[in-house]
Design an enzyme around this catalytic site. Sequence first.
Site, PDB file in Angstrom:
ATOM      1  N   GLY A   1      -1.540   6.689   7.162  1.00 30.89           N
ATOM      2  CA  GLY A   1      -2.238   6.664   5.863  1.00 30.89           C
ATOM      3  C   GLY A   1      -1.292   6.803   4.640  1.00 30.89           C
ATOM      4  O   GLY A   1      -0.028   7.452   4.811  1.00 30.89           O
TER       5      GLY A   1
ATOM      6  N   THR B   1       0.836  -1.015  -0.069  1.00 32.15           N
ATOM      7  CA  THR B   1      -0.065   0.033  -0.139  1.00 32.15           C
ATOM      8  C   THR B   1       0.788   1.233  -0.072  1.00 32.15           C
ATOM      9  O   THR B   1       0.532   2.179  -0.777  1.00 32.15           O
ATOM     10  CB  THR B   1      -0.817   0.094   1.360  1.00 32.15           C
TER      11      THR B   1
ATOM     12  N   GLU C   1      -1.981  -1.559  10.276  1.00 25.57           N
ATOM     13  CA  GLU C   1      -0.850  -2.587  10.137  1.00 25.57           C
ATOM     14  C   GLU C   1      -1.283  -3.688   9.693  1.00 25.57           C
ATOM     15  O   GLU C   1      -2.419  -4.196   9.545  1.00 25.57           O
ATOM     16  CB  GLU C   1       0.138  -3.036  11.247  1.00 25.57           C
TER      17      GLU C   1
ATOM     18  N   GLU D   1      12.074   9.646   8.777  1.00 28.78           N
ATOM     19  CA  GLU D   1      10.826  10.368   9.409  1.00 28.78           C
ATOM     20  C   GLU D   1       9.498   9.674   9.187  1.00 28.78           C
ATOM     21  O   GLU D   1       8.890  10.321  10.260  1.00 28.78           O
ATOM     22  CB  GLU D   1      10.792  11.815   8.537  1.00 28.78           C
TER      23      GLU D   1
ATOM     24  N   LYS E   1       7.446   3.142  18.341  1.00 26.86           N
ATOM     25  CA  LYS E   1       7.763   4.460  18.078  1.00 26.86           C
ATOM     26  C   LYS E   1       8.062   5.322  19.262  1.00 26.86           C
ATOM     27  O   LYS E   1       9.064   6.374  18.996  1.00 26.86           O
ATOM     28  CB  LYS E   1       6.643   5.165  17.338  1.00 26.86           C
TER      29      LYS E   1
ATOM     30  N   GLY F   1      -6.186   2.379   5.180  1.00 24.12           N
ATOM     31  CA  GLY F   1      -4.673   2.256   4.820  1.00 24.12           C
ATOM     32  C   GLY F   1      -3.974   2.569   6.198  1.00 24.12           C
ATOM     33  O   GLY F   1      -2.832   2.652   6.216  1.00 24.12           O
TER      34      GLY F   1
ATOM     35  N   ALA G   1      11.493  -2.163  -8.112  1.00 18.89           N
ATOM     36  CA  ALA G   1      10.899  -2.325  -6.699  1.00 18.89           C
ATOM     37  C   ALA G   1      11.465  -3.943  -6.631  1.00 18.89           C
ATOM     38  O   ALA G   1      11.016  -4.839  -7.482  1.00 18.89           O
ATOM     39  CB  ALA G   1       9.529  -2.164  -6.899  1.00 18.89           C
TER      40      ALA G   1
ATOM     41  N   LYS H   1       9.069   1.134  11.254  1.00 18.39           N
ATOM     42  CA  LYS H   1       9.461   1.542  12.769  1.00 18.39           C
ATOM     43  C   LYS H   1       9.898   0.445  13.703  1.00 18.39           C
ATOM     44  O   LYS H   1      10.808   0.435  14.451  1.00 18.39           O
ATOM     45  CB  LYS H   1       8.327   2.293  13.461  1.00 18.39           C
TER      46      LYS H   1
END
Length: 438
Positions: free
Chosen positions: A323, A46, A221, A161, A236, A218, A74, A137
């Site tokens: 998202g 996604t 997880e 970020e 996080k 979206g 990819a 993360k």
Amino acid sequence: MFGMVYLQAGANLERFVVITTVLDHAADDPACVPATCRIGLLGLGTIGAAFARLTRDAGPHLSTRGIMPVASIALVRSASRPRDAADDVAAGVTDSADVFFTEPLDVVVEVLGGVEPAYTLVRRALDRGIPVVTANKSLIAAHGEELVTLARRRGTSVRFEAGCISGVPFLGTFERRPLASRASAVTGILNGTSNSILTAMTSGVRFDAALADAQRLGFAEPDPGMDISGRDAAEKLSILARLFGRVLLDPGTVPMEAISAIEPEDISAATAFDGAIRPLAHAAWAGATVRAFVGPARVTGVTNGVVIESAGGTQCYTGPGAGPAVTAATLMDDVIELLSERRARTLTPEPAKAATDVRRPDTSWFLRLTGDARRSDVADLLGSYGVWCTRVARRGDRTYVLTCAANTSRVAAALDAVRAAIGGTATAFPALDGDAAC
Ligand code: HSE
């Protein structure tokens, strides 16, 4: 110095016929032709698909920053599975890491999620001196310190970020302020899925339906248990503790409570107390001692973001947390920032436009009146101009009024009438709600 012309059979040639430059050399080019940035995508789910689309759609805008991004290749788990997003990738998809790494790449963007194989592949990119941008993360919580060290040793960098409240890009902001950024605590809503579920439950939506919505949008997880249990927020939190407190916090050691512990009655009770139940994550550290938790808590106000207690005072960053679109944009901003440092010298800025219509927004208003302002008269008079009062209070020789959102010129006209009626002054200040003012 120009590099090779990069064409890919089967791709939209117009889109990909570009003069590819070696970025370091391009920085010396006085003509400042946008340098093509060849991006290798690890993952095309996604977030990866949203990112690939963005390389196409944002190209014209980003070329004004001296960089033309191209999704070159990819790496996916199964190359045989049909994917719409493959059309946005010049050399298409592969399931071979060796094939992936034979492409000439300026940046690797990792959006596989999970620790492996992301860890091995990111190490491989950094070992070759290719900078990495990631939204992962779990990877950064588990290996962030090591990967940053490896990147530094190889003269490159790893940015993440988008891995921590992707719609609130505060890690870089904080990092760039080394004196102000010695933090002692962070508190925040770090998981968008559980925040959207608890917010929806406050409006009477059932847990399961709210979770299904978060999945459809979206936010969640692939395993939503990561969101609901608090594990995603704990990861996080661990990233923030390492960055801002230089303390290594194993996410598995953070006391966690799942948001599924909350019942609809709990939410009503919190509302009756002028508060709300929100999924909070908190950590405060002193040396090796950390006080932390993740889980639902009653708060006043609904701050979707993070509050950092630091040497620079209390800082609050708010915005969307999750998202595909915001995450893709933050990944791309990391890519651009990483490369812009080298391009900055030759940039011609985008032409600036003159503002031709500047005015106050239509906000609520906080009014201060002096003179003979009896409460009901003032409210009626304001109302006759379409300026509706929500609170009126007399304090000493002044009257204070809070209004609903009202058009500035109506307020100006109403205040002229009020001044004439009360024989005193009337001053208006915008009134914003707590979160907006944060
Ligand atoms: N599942 C995560 C969330 C995605 O809901 O916040 C962004 O990290």
